[in-house]
Enzyme design. Sequence first.
Site, mmCIF file in Angstrom:
data_model
loop_
_atom_site.group_PDB
_atom_site.id
_atom_site.type_symbol
_atom_site.label_atom_id
_atom_site.label_comp_id
_atom_site.label_asym_id
_atom_site.label_seq_id
_atom_site.Cartn_x
_atom_site.Cartn_y
_atom_site.Cartn_z
ATOM 1 N N GLU A 170 0.817 -1.215 0.000
ATOM 2 C CA GLU A 170 0.000 0.000 0.000
ATOM 3 C C GLU A 170 0.849 1.262 0.000
ATOM 4 O O GLU A 170 0.484 2.272 -0.575
ATOM 5 C CB GLU A 170 -0.919 0.003 1.227
ATOM 6 C CG GLU A 170 -1.788 1.243 1.331
ATOM 7 C CD GLU A 170 -2.921 1.089 2.314
ATOM 8 O OE1 GLU A 170 -3.314 2.107 2.899
ATOM 9 O OE2 GLU A 170 -3.411 -0.043 2.490
ATOM 10 N N LYS A 171 2.026 1.186 0.635
ATOM 11 C CA LYS A 171 2.871 2.374 0.762
ATOM 12 C C LYS A 171 4.327 1.949 0.838
ATOM 13 O O LYS A 171 4.637 0.778 1.119
ATOM 14 C CB LYS A 171 2.469 3.185 1.993
ATOM 15 C CG LYS A 171 2.504 2.399 3.290
ATOM 16 C CD LYS A 171 2.098 3.264 4.468
ATOM 17 C CE LYS A 171 0.605 3.451 4.564
ATOM 18 N NZ LYS A 171 -0.102 2.223 4.991
ATOM 19 N N ASP A 212 -3.114 -2.579 3.217
ATOM 20 C CA ASP A 212 -3.396 -2.657 4.651
ATOM 21 C C ASP A 212 -4.614 -3.553 4.887
ATOM 22 O O ASP A 212 -5.503 -3.653 4.027
ATOM 23 C CB ASP A 212 -3.666 -1.262 5.227
ATOM 24 C CG ASP A 212 -2.375 -0.490 5.478
ATOM 25 O OD1 ASP A 212 -1.298 -1.097 5.390
ATOM 26 O OD2 ASP A 212 -2.444 0.719 5.765
ATOM 27 N N ASP A 267 -7.628 -3.726 5.773
ATOM 28 C CA ASP A 267 -8.929 -3.122 6.034
ATOM 29 C C ASP A 267 -9.627 -2.846 4.709
ATOM 30 O O ASP A 267 -9.104 -3.165 3.638
ATOM 31 C CB ASP A 267 -8.789 -1.842 6.876
ATOM 32 C CG ASP A 267 -7.909 -0.790 6.219
ATOM 33 O OD1 ASP A 267 -7.636 -0.886 5.006
ATOM 34 O OD2 ASP A 267 -7.478 0.144 6.925
ATOM 35 N N TYR A 299 -0.433 -2.404 13.770
ATOM 36 C CA TYR A 299 -1.239 -1.592 12.852
ATOM 37 C C TYR A 299 -2.215 -0.702 13.619
ATOM 38 O O TYR A 299 -3.022 -1.198 14.407
ATOM 39 C CB TYR A 299 -2.009 -2.513 11.907
ATOM 40 C CG TYR A 299 -2.870 -1.800 10.903
ATOM 41 C CD1 TYR A 299 -2.294 -1.143 9.820
ATOM 42 C CD2 TYR A 299 -4.252 -1.770 11.041
ATOM 43 C CE1 TYR A 299 -3.081 -0.483 8.897
ATOM 44 C CE2 TYR A 299 -5.048 -1.116 10.119
ATOM 45 C CZ TYR A 299 -4.453 -0.475 9.045
ATOM 46 O OH TYR A 299 -5.243 0.196 8.138
ATOM 47 N N ARG A 312 -4.710 1.690 12.630
ATOM 48 C CA ARG A 312 -6.049 2.117 12.201
ATOM 49 C C ARG A 312 -7.064 1.005 12.449
ATOM 50 O O ARG A 312 -7.746 0.540 11.540
ATOM 51 C CB ARG A 312 -6.023 2.524 10.729
ATOM 52 C CG ARG A 312 -5.136 3.735 10.453
ATOM 53 C CD ARG A 312 -5.014 3.984 8.971
ATOM 54 N NE ARG A 312 -4.105 5.074 8.675
ATOM 55 C CZ ARG A 312 -4.453 6.252 8.141
ATOM 56 N NH1 ARG A 312 -5.718 6.477 7.842
ATOM 57 N NH2 ARG A 312 -3.567 7.179 7.902
#
Length: 657
Positions: free
Chosen positions: A7-8, A102, A104, A320, A322
């Site tokens: 993702e990043k 991530d 989610d 993680y 979030r």
Amino acid sequence: MRLIIAEKPSLARAIADALPGASKRGDGAIHVGDTIVTWCLGHLLEQAAPDTYDPAYKQWRLDHLPIVPARWKLVPRSNARGQLKVLRGLLKQADEVVHAGDPDREGQLLVQEVIEYLGWKGPVSRLLINDLNRPAVRHALTRLEDNATYHSLYQAAETRSRADWLYGINLSRAWTLTGRQAGHDGVFSVGRVQTPVLGLVVRRDQAIARFTPRPFHVLWADFKVAQGVVRGWWQPGDVHPLDDQGRLLDPRPARELAARLPGAEGTLSQLESRDKRQVAPLPYSLSALQVDAARRYKLSAKTVLDTCQSLYERHRLITYPRSDCRYLPDAHWQAARETLGRACAQDPTLAGWLAGADFSLRSKAWSDKRVGAHHALAPTGATADLSRLSTTEANVFRLIARNVLAQFYPALQTREIKAEFSVLDEHFRAQGQEVLVPGWKPLFTTRDEAPLLPPLQEGESAKVIDQAVEDRETRPPEPFTDASLIKAMMNIARYVDDPAVKRTLRDTDGLGTEATRAGILETLLDRRYLVRQGSALRATRIGQALIDALPDAATRPERTAIWEQRLRAIAEGDDQAAPFMTNLVADLHTLLAGADAQRMRQALGDADGFEPAPAGRGRGKASRRRSSSPAGGRGTEKSGSGKRTARSRRPRRTQDA
């Protein structure tokens, strides 16, 4: 060649570090043996602008609404073209692809939409990483799943993205154009989450403004008993004028009784005690952490989120962040002694708490059944030298570690005591607390939350040695703060009036998500619908006018809370996207019918909110003043080139997260 798409960049580096073999950094990717790890930069794609579907939509007109695409289009974000080119080239070389977004809903969307946009047709595996430490990443790499397992999660995220576009684009255009007709020279941004949050603040501010203080009166007396002094409060009977909360409205009965009390002899006529047992608070979800950090350290929700991201990505000290879960996997309990030992050893405060932990204890926090895609925030077990962190990072890390350490402390045990004194045929009540076993409580506070009472014996004599009547006033509701507004967003059912809807909302339903709540507050501040006054969040004049001009249903939390329920059902495979979108379009027609220039004109004229400080001077020194012109408030939306006004330039496209 196996291609892993993270993702990043920080996640990509953690994955590359965990792979066996030497790594070589390339253009937008890291090569490790026959595996290439590349990354997105958050969302590389976004929903296309309305004029992509029809050039006529460049002009904002009410008769175009609602705009509903027949076939949805994604376009590259302005800063994403270079990385998309890298990904396109790598996909042409790949034999298999691993989705490493991530764990989610949004993480599933932002990588998968790129894979589909670039036309990959081969197999896709799913890599789920909650912890960036090398052992945790290596373990995750051994547990790849079929990405198709998460298709319903992707559908829910895609549906959310499209629904927010429909809602934000259509209502923002409608009320901006209506505002222009009413004389407001600026953009009104409407969103299915941000607008109900603004509505909470506006209604609270209005309740404060309408509040009329009412006087009431209390009488207390200090009673000398065998082993000390106890303060009791008079309990006036129904023969006296009381309000609906039992407060005395007429001071004369209290003053007449106070005049007779000095030296009066009475008895402790009733004594009740009840032992209570309270287990430690659970480990944190992100929102729960934001609430506590705002109360303890006055940190904004965004500051807490950014700090957690730094602790997770840069320092790799926490899992993680979030997360909306407050439970931990069973395996974490088995490794807790070692994990917390490394995490806490170098900080005197944490080391002291660690020394008192009993790792044979097991609280209800450890439960695989309650852990979904995420688990609660927890130390990773990396050695934490808090002296090398910023003050804010150290404070937030201590909170996270503390709540996990508290699971290894016994329950707080107290004895709640209620005493009633009878004197001159009147009754006075006192209550207090005795701490039997402090348990986890010293990790959270050193204060006693209830007064300690001396040893008491029912029937013992009590003599009045002091007394007074206090004249008080009822107080208005408190304005929202970051802490109380985040908490309201988490527990939105409390602000729902409809009993039927209220019953459908579970405690876990709310406005926004763990990942978006901080951003929603900042968006409302940036758009100058809210201002900060010290720790308080207050609605501006333009923010109040927008809420007053919209249909009530668009400013209330019911719709978006039920949206989240439907999206969760889609994510779990229990609902479909198509019926949801059909209902939304019908709803839009109803809402758009309420766009009325006269109502907007009245709202702008009646608004009496708080004016934000001029740009560049901060948001903390707002002054309350009334504008003489309906267009006098700062309701324009900022962009990189300055303000956009409805007359001088085409209004900026607005969407809500």
